[in-house]
Every structure is written in structure tokens, then in C-alpha cells.
Design an enzyme around this catalytic site. Structure first.
Site, PDB file in Angstrom:
ATOM      1  N   ILE A  10       0.864  -1.173   0.000  1.00 28.23           N
ATOM      2  CA  ILE A  10       0.000   0.000   0.000  1.00 28.23           C
ATOM      3  C   ILE A  10       0.901   1.224   0.000  1.00 28.23           C
ATOM      4  CG2 ILE A  10      -1.781   1.303   1.235  1.00 28.23           C
ATOM      5  CD1 ILE A  10      -1.407  -2.318   2.093  1.00 28.23           C
ATOM      6  N   CYS A  11       0.629   2.146  -0.926  1.00 31.05           N
ATOM      7  CA  CYS A  11       1.341   3.427  -0.975  1.00 31.05           C
ATOM      8  C   CYS A  11       2.854   3.211  -1.045  1.00 31.05           C
ATOM      9  CB  CYS A  11       0.921   4.271   0.225  1.00 31.05           C
ATOM     10  SG  CYS A  11       1.321   6.021   0.102  1.00 31.05           S
ATOM     11  N   THR A  12       3.621   3.837  -0.140  1.00 28.27           N
ATOM     12  CA  THR A  12       5.074   3.746  -0.208  1.00 28.27           C
ATOM     13  C   THR A  12       5.609   2.425   0.314  1.00 28.27           C
ATOM     14  OG1 THR A  12       5.288   4.864   1.938  1.00 28.27           O
ATOM     15  CG2 THR A  12       5.360   6.245  -0.037  1.00 28.27           C
ATOM     16  N   THR A  51       2.866   3.323  -7.014  1.00 33.67           N
ATOM     17  CA  THR A  51       2.946   3.852  -5.652  1.00 33.67           C
ATOM     18  C   THR A  51       2.308   5.235  -5.672  1.00 33.67           C
ATOM     19  OG1 THR A  51       4.419   4.240  -3.749  1.00 33.67           O
ATOM     20  CG2 THR A  51       5.245   4.895  -5.924  1.00 33.67           C
TER      21      THR A  51
END
Length: 335
Positions: free
Chosen positions: A119-121, A139
Site C-alpha cells: 500500500i502506498c510507499t 505507488t
């Protein structure tokens, strides 16, 4: 009510819990953890059987990026083999180097998992662990270029909400973890249960448009070349001016060929396309301020609303009106 066939993923999930392990660490973003976990919990209320466990590299509690302390279920060694392993993102990455114990934990958990996601970074953790080599990934839009720079063998798709490459999944910033979790549930349980889970959570089963619609104007640093920076100033000051290649080259006292080469070498685009993107960002700002789409098109230098609509369709896969409805204001009119 339809009952799943004995060989379907939904039937298999009911025979034993589907283990979801989420790797957390100091500085993790709370929504990156809570968002996907709540999707799996909502799916359980509708008949699925997921068991979510939080794992830290040391087995010790962690503190999220907003200061909330999170207990965990164990460390990497104690965690059972997961059907799904997710690594949450955090504000610390990629601002700082990925901690070795986080990388080693991700590598160990991924080796025992049926599928792996971020998730995300959290994509930076997967990348540092070598789990994105030769794969497609995404990302948060703000740091997508950094992921591409750090991992040149990874094909980064900065506009995607989430990307699946085989059994590896990556998602965009923060709330996109909910989109990813819904996609995983749909893969396991089918669309009907997943659609109901999305409705209960008051989110879309599939979001229209990519994450570019959330990005700030003219992503990245300004051009290094003074001539290219001048073009930004020119178009911003007078968006409706004549900015053909020949006119830009004449204004900067360079040849059209030289100007084209400058754009290609530094920005990997053409002068015409760059001018259009400046106008596009101006139009987005005007829509944010409450101007109509027709007004925004005219003030941003587009020859017509239709030309602005085509650029929105290409860049964001939504119309100017749809963009404005999403971002113009959070205030509701009085009833």
C-alpha cells in the site's frame, strides 16, 4: 441465496481462514493498515473468512505516523505462512533509507505467502527486498518517479490506482489500499460479496480515473534549462497566446530543432505537448476555484471546451465536469 461451488475460492475460504499478514513498523501510516483491514473485516461480516494479523520486524508494538501506538501479533519468525502478505506504507519512506530489518522481514514473509502486495510507499519496501524486479508496479503519485529511479528494472505506472503483476500487487497512495483490498476480496469471493462490502463501506468497487486527478500541477521540479522555465512563465502569464513551435523558438532566439531537442532531452516531451499540459493544469486550478468548464477552457487558452474535454479524457479518464464535482468543494448546499 447462491451457495458457492465446492471448488470456488469462496468455498475454500470457508473451510479455513484466509491468513492476511500486514507488515508494520515505526512511522507506518495508520490508514494504510486500517483501510485494507476494515475491507477484510467487512467481507467477514458478509460470509468470508479472513484472519488479519499485524507483524513487526521485532514483534514489538509500533508507533504510527500520527503517534498512535499499535500492538502486533508477533514478529516475522512467529507469523504463520500467509495467504496474502501486505506491507503498509509510511511517511518515513522514501524520505529515509529502508531499515534493514524491515527489508528482511518483507523478504521472509513474502517467501511464505501466496500473494504479495503493498500500500502506498510500501512499494519501496518491496523494491528494496528485490520483490519488484522485472515487474510492473505503482505507488503514490508524488514519489512514483523516485521508485522508478531506485529500481530501473521495475516498470512504474504512476497513474494506476493499483497494479497486479502475477501474484504481486502494488497500490497508489493511502486510500488506494482500500481499492486493492477490494480487488483481492473480489478475486477470492467474487463480485457480489465484494460489491456489498464496498457499499457498506460507502466506497466505489472501482474508482473511475487514475491517481493523476489527485496530483498537484506540473509534477516534479521546474525545468533546469532557463529557456524551458521561460516557457512556463510565458504560458502562465498569457495562456491564450501563440505558442506554436516556430513562435516559441523565435521568442527564445533558438532554432525549432534546438528547442525540440531541449524538450526531448530534459522533459521527454514536445514543446506543443508541454504547453498543453501547462494549460491543462491552469484549467484544473480554475475548475477548483468554481469556474465553469467553458470558462476554464477559455481562460486556460484552449480553443474550445471540446479540446479541454479531450485532454481531460486522455490525462485523467474523466470529464472536466466530473473532476470539478470531486474537487471543487467539500461543503454541501443547505437543504
Amino acid at each position: 441465496m447462491n451457495h458457492p461451488h465446492p471448488d470456488t475460492p469462496a468455498a475454500q475460504a470457508s473451510s479455513s481462514p484466509h491468513q492476511v499478514a500486514i507488515l508494520v513498523y515505526d512511522g507506518v501510516k495508520l490508514l494504510d493498515v486500517a483501510g485494507p483491514a476494515d475491507v477484510f473485516a467487512e467481507a467477514n461480516r458478509l460470509g468470508a473468512e479472513y484472519q488479519v494479523v499485524l507483524v513487526s520486524p521485532t514483534g514489538q508494538p509500533v508507533t504510527s505516523s500520527i503517534g498512535i501506538r499499535m500492538d502486533v501479533d508477533g514478529d516475522t519468525g512467529a507469523a504463520p505462512a500467509a495467504d496474502t502478505f501486505l506491507v503498509a506504507g509510511g511517511d518515513v519512506y522514501p524520505r529515509t533509507a529502508i531499515d534493514r530489518d524491515v527489508v528482511e522481514a518483507a523478504r521472509a514473509l513474502a517467501a511464505r505467502a501466496g500473494r504479495v502486495g503493498s500500500i502506498c510507499t510500501g512499494a519501496f519496501v518491496l523494491g528494496a527486498a528485490g520483490l519488484l524486479d522485472g515487474k510492473r508496479a505503482t505507488t503514490h503519485w508524488k514519489v512514483a518517479h523516485e521508485l522508478a529511479n531506485r529500481h530501473p528494472s521495475t516498470t512504474v505506472e504512476p497513474d494506476s490506482i493499483y497494479v497486479r503483476d502475477g501474484t504481486t500487487y502494488t497500490s497508489a497512495g493511502v486510500s488506494a489500499g482500500i481499492d486493492l483490498a477490494l480487488a483481492l476480496v473480489e478475486e477470492d469471493q467474487g463480485p457480489e460479496l465484494t460489491r456489498n462490502a464496498a457499499r457498506h463501506l460507502v466506497v466505489y468497487l472501482q474508482r473511475s480515473g487514475g491517481q493523476s486527478q489527485f496530483s498537484v500541477p506540473l509534477q516534479g521540479p521546474p525545468p533546469r534549462t532557463p529557456a524551458l522555465r521561460t516557457i512556463v512563465d510565458l504560458v502562465t502569464a498569457d495562456p491564450s497566446g501563440d505558442y506554436s513551435l516556430a513562435e516559441l523558438a523565435r521568442h527564445l532566439n533558438v532554432s525549432p530543432r534546438h528547442l525540440t531537442r531541449l524538450f526531448h532531452d530534459e522533459l521527454a516531451t514536445t514543446p506543443t505537448r508541454y504547453v498543453e499540459l501547462i494549460r491543462f493544469d491552469l484549467a484544473k486550478a480554475l475548475l477548483d476555484q468554481g469556474h465553469t468548464a467553458t470558462q476554464a477552457a477559455a481562460r486556460a487558452g484552449f480553443p474550445s471546451y471540446e479540446s479541454l474535454r479531450r485532454v481531460f479524457a486522455r490525462e485523467l479518464a474523466i470529464s472536466p465536469a466530473a473532476y470539478q464535482r470531486r474537487f471543487s468543494t467539500a461543503r454541501r448546499g443547505s437543504s
